[in-house]
Write an enzyme that holds these catalytic residues in place. Sequence first.
Site, PDB file in Angstrom:
ATOM      1  N   GLU A 175      -5.045   2.750  27.118  1.00  0.00           N
ATOM      2  CA  GLU A 175      -5.713   3.909  26.515  1.00  0.00           C
ATOM      3  C   GLU A 175      -6.008   4.980  27.576  1.00  0.00           C
ATOM      4  O   GLU A 175      -6.216   4.636  28.748  1.00  0.00           O
ATOM      5  CB  GLU A 175      -6.991   3.462  25.784  1.00  0.00           C
ATOM      6  CG  GLU A 175      -8.059   2.856  26.660  1.00  0.00           C
ATOM      7  CD  GLU A 175      -9.223   2.315  25.833  1.00  0.00           C
ATOM      8  OE1 GLU A 175      -9.010   1.495  24.921  1.00  0.00           O
ATOM      9  OE2 GLU A 175     -10.358   2.725  26.114  1.00  0.00           O
TER      10      GLU A 175
ATOM     11  N   ILE B  62     -12.825  -4.930  19.190  1.00  0.00           N
ATOM     12  CA  ILE B  62     -13.771  -3.909  19.670  1.00  0.00           C
ATOM     13  C   ILE B  62     -14.137  -4.208  21.123  1.00  0.00           C
ATOM     14  O   ILE B  62     -15.116  -3.671  21.639  1.00  0.00           O
ATOM     15  CB  ILE B  62     -15.056  -3.833  18.812  1.00  0.00           C
ATOM     16  CG1 ILE B  62     -15.742  -5.204  18.711  1.00  0.00           C
ATOM     17  CG2 ILE B  62     -14.771  -3.243  17.450  1.00  0.00           C
ATOM     18  CD1 ILE B  62     -17.185  -5.124  18.218  1.00  0.00           C
ATOM     19  N   ALA B  63     -13.345  -5.091  21.776  1.00  0.00           N
ATOM     20  CA  ALA B  63     -13.723  -5.538  23.126  1.00  0.00           C
ATOM     21  C   ALA B  63     -13.083  -4.647  24.184  1.00  0.00           C
ATOM     22  O   ALA B  63     -13.706  -3.694  24.679  1.00  0.00           O
ATOM     23  CB  ALA B  63     -13.332  -6.995  23.297  1.00  0.00           C
ATOM     24  N   ARG B  64     -11.865  -4.938  24.563  1.00  0.00           N
ATOM     25  CA  ARG B  64     -11.150  -4.155  25.561  1.00  0.00           C
ATOM     26  C   ARG B  64      -9.666  -4.245  25.295  1.00  0.00           C
ATOM     27  O   ARG B  64      -9.177  -5.281  24.812  1.00  0.00           O
ATOM     28  CB  ARG B  64     -11.396  -4.713  26.975  1.00  0.00           C
ATOM     29  CG  ARG B  64     -12.649  -4.215  27.677  1.00  0.00           C
ATOM     30  CD  ARG B  64     -12.569  -2.719  28.017  1.00  0.00           C
ATOM     31  NE  ARG B  64     -13.762  -2.231  28.682  1.00  0.00           N
ATOM     32  CZ  ARG B  64     -14.860  -1.768  28.072  1.00  0.00           C
ATOM     33  NH1 ARG B  64     -14.923  -1.707  26.762  1.00  0.00           N
ATOM     34  NH2 ARG B  64     -15.877  -1.335  28.788  1.00  0.00           N
TER      35      ARG B  64
ATOM     36  N   GLY C  30     -21.195 -13.287  23.144  1.00  0.00           N
ATOM     37  CA  GLY C  30     -22.315 -12.698  23.883  1.00  0.00           C
ATOM     38  C   GLY C  30     -23.215 -11.964  22.907  1.00  0.00           C
ATOM     39  O   GLY C  30     -23.231 -12.254  21.710  1.00  0.00           O
ATOM     40  N   ARG C  31     -23.945 -10.972  23.440  1.00  0.00           N
ATOM     41  CA  ARG C  31     -24.926 -10.268  22.595  1.00  0.00           C
ATOM     42  C   ARG C  31     -24.281  -9.592  21.401  1.00  0.00           C
ATOM     43  O   ARG C  31     -24.781  -9.663  20.275  1.00  0.00           O
ATOM     44  CB  ARG C  31     -25.665  -9.227  23.444  1.00  0.00           C
ATOM     45  CG  ARG C  31     -26.616  -9.844  24.438  1.00  0.00           C
ATOM     46  CD  ARG C  31     -27.066  -8.809  25.444  1.00  0.00           C
ATOM     47  NE  ARG C  31     -26.010  -8.589  26.416  1.00  0.00           N
ATOM     48  CZ  ARG C  31     -26.189  -8.512  27.729  1.00  0.00           C
ATOM     49  NH1 ARG C  31     -27.394  -8.625  28.229  1.00  0.00           N
ATOM     50  NH2 ARG C  31     -25.175  -8.301  28.552  1.00  0.00           N
ATOM     51  N   ILE C  32     -23.129  -8.920  21.641  1.00  0.00           N
ATOM     52  CA  ILE C  32     -22.495  -8.190  20.529  1.00  0.00           C
ATOM     53  C   ILE C  32     -21.897  -9.180  19.519  1.00  0.00           C
ATOM     54  O   ILE C  32     -22.032  -9.005  18.306  1.00  0.00           O
ATOM     55  CB  ILE C  32     -21.432  -7.202  21.062  1.00  0.00           C
ATOM     56  CG1 ILE C  32     -22.104  -6.157  21.966  1.00  0.00           C
ATOM     57  CG2 ILE C  32     -20.703  -6.511  19.909  1.00  0.00           C
ATOM     58  CD1 ILE C  32     -21.148  -5.270  22.759  1.00  0.00           C
TER      59      ILE C  32
ATOM     60  N   ARG D  62     -16.616 -19.130  26.181  1.00  0.00           N
ATOM     61  CA  ARG D  62     -16.550 -19.961  27.392  1.00  0.00           C
ATOM     62  C   ARG D  62     -17.648 -21.016  27.369  1.00  0.00           C
ATOM     63  O   ARG D  62     -17.448 -22.165  27.688  1.00  0.00           O
ATOM     64  CB  ARG D  62     -16.713 -19.085  28.640  1.00  0.00           C
ATOM     65  CG  ARG D  62     -15.417 -18.493  29.117  1.00  0.00           C
ATOM     66  CD  ARG D  62     -15.655 -17.580  30.257  1.00  0.00           C
ATOM     67  NE  ARG D  62     -16.663 -16.570  29.911  1.00  0.00           N
ATOM     68  CZ  ARG D  62     -16.930 -15.500  30.630  1.00  0.00           C
ATOM     69  NH1 ARG D  62     -16.286 -15.280  31.748  1.00  0.00           N
ATOM     70  NH2 ARG D  62     -17.850 -14.618  30.262  1.00  0.00           N
TER      71      ARG D  62
ATOM     72  N   HIS E 136     -11.822   4.209  20.841  1.00  0.00           N
ATOM     73  CA  HIS E 136     -12.850   3.586  21.695  1.00  0.00           C
ATOM     74  C   HIS E 136     -14.236   4.215  21.454  1.00  0.00           C
ATOM     75  O   HIS E 136     -14.841   4.793  22.357  1.00  0.00           O
ATOM     76  CB  HIS E 136     -12.448   3.701  23.180  1.00  0.00           C
ATOM     77  CG  HIS E 136     -13.135   2.694  24.058  1.00  0.00           C
ATOM     78  ND1 HIS E 136     -12.561   2.138  25.166  1.00  0.00           N
ATOM     79  CD2 HIS E 136     -14.383   2.155  23.990  1.00  0.00           C
ATOM     80  CE1 HIS E 136     -13.400   1.304  25.749  1.00  0.00           C
ATOM     81  NE2 HIS E 136     -14.508   1.294  25.045  1.00  0.00           N
ATOM     82  N   ILE E 137     -14.697   4.065  20.206  1.00  0.00           N
ATOM     83  CA  ILE E 137     -15.961   4.712  19.829  1.00  0.00           C
ATOM     84  C   ILE E 137     -17.006   3.719  19.330  1.00  0.00           C
ATOM     85  O   ILE E 137     -18.001   4.119  18.717  1.00  0.00           O
ATOM     86  CB  ILE E 137     -15.741   5.799  18.740  1.00  0.00           C
ATOM     87  CG1 ILE E 137     -15.026   5.210  17.515  1.00  0.00           C
ATOM     88  CG2 ILE E 137     -14.981   6.988  19.310  1.00  0.00           C
ATOM     89  CD1 ILE E 137     -15.042   6.131  16.296  1.00  0.00           C
TER      90      ILE E 137
HETATM   91  C1  DGY Z   1     -18.817  -0.287  26.813  1.00  0.00           C
HETATM   92  O1  DGY Z   1     -20.015  -0.023  26.922  1.00  0.00           O
HETATM   93  O2  DGY Z   1     -18.270  -1.142  27.513  1.00  0.00           O
HETATM   94  C2  DGY Z   1     -18.066   0.472  25.791  1.00  0.00           C
HETATM   95  O3  DGY Z   1     -16.767   0.039  25.670  1.00  0.00           O
HETATM   96  C3  DGY Z   1     -18.158   1.958  26.059  1.00  0.00           C
HETATM   97  O4  DGY Z   1     -17.205   2.358  26.949  1.00  0.00           O
END
Ligand code: DGY
Length: 329
Positions: free
Chosen positions: A273, A242-244, A160-162, A183, A291-292
């Site tokens: 978390e 860096i996703a979830r 996606g964008r990121i 996907r 989560h920063i």
């Molecule tokens: C988001 O924007 O989804 C980041 O994980 C901040 O919580």
Amino acid sequence: MVQIMSKPSILVARAIFPEVLQSLSQVFEVESNQADEVWSASELTRRMQGKVGALTTGSDRIDAALLQANPQLKIVANMAVGYNNFDLPAMTAAGVVASNTPDVLTETTADFGFALLMATARRVTESEHYLRAGLWTKWSYDMFAGAEVHGSTIGILGMGRIGQGIARRAAHGFGMHVIYHNRSRLSAEMEADCKARYVSKAELLNTADHVMLVMPYSAESHHTIGAAELAQMKPTATLVNIARGGIVDDAALALALREKRIAAAGLDVFEDEPKVHPDLLTVPNVVLTPHIASSSIPTRLAMANLAADNLISFFTKGKSLTPLNTIAQ
Ligand code: DGY
């Protein structure tokens, strides 16, 4: 006769920038939480009573039970691009608009993905701990020798964008070969812009020197990286998430790191978390951050402003700016 219209009542579920609270207060009766208490599900449900709107963060769960107890609720604006804290089908069924904060955090989050990649590959935190512990007594030819970043192959899962922001940094800034799996495949122009080549998940895991996770969390993406996937990665590879949390099986990862089945990992997100799997805390070859990824001051302010503007626009113009669902009026 002057008719006094009362302001709609909203809940701001976590502490936010005072100036954003101030602009919300011009339009709404606001119950805020500037003490930044972490409310239980039942406390959040209780605080939601009488509120027609709410500003939440990714830690505040909006589910069927909360919606059922709060039929007056019209909109919940998440201060996050991710929205796995929302039961979106339940919100849509209850006629509640859901919104998130896309775009404003893309580049900042991609920057952080790179920060974590660099720290992981080049063993930045591990070597800093060594130095701070007073263990550094001499220069050695292989001291904290890590993996190469420039010119290596990065495999991006989720484009996606990121993901595209990471790909552009990798290709244009670091001369990396970019492969990705998603996907849906990007258009030829987007692939050219990111210098990215679409591959299967198996090829990505087999060939990438660095695997970067940037996909949204859902039931389908749960444990996208578990023991079997870690076994497909090169022993010299690194993994960055860096996703979830939940996209990676944290216990399986800790074991793979301990047994050096992959070289290192960088994690900004965790399965449970703010609790972190205890085994991750004892392996040296992992960089851990709380989560920063989107947390630069201008970006967090932009996210708070966009969440607030979603509420303001909904109540003053009848439409939120970045909705996630369509509610029949
Ligand atoms: C988001 O924007 O989804 C980041 O994980 C901040 O919580």
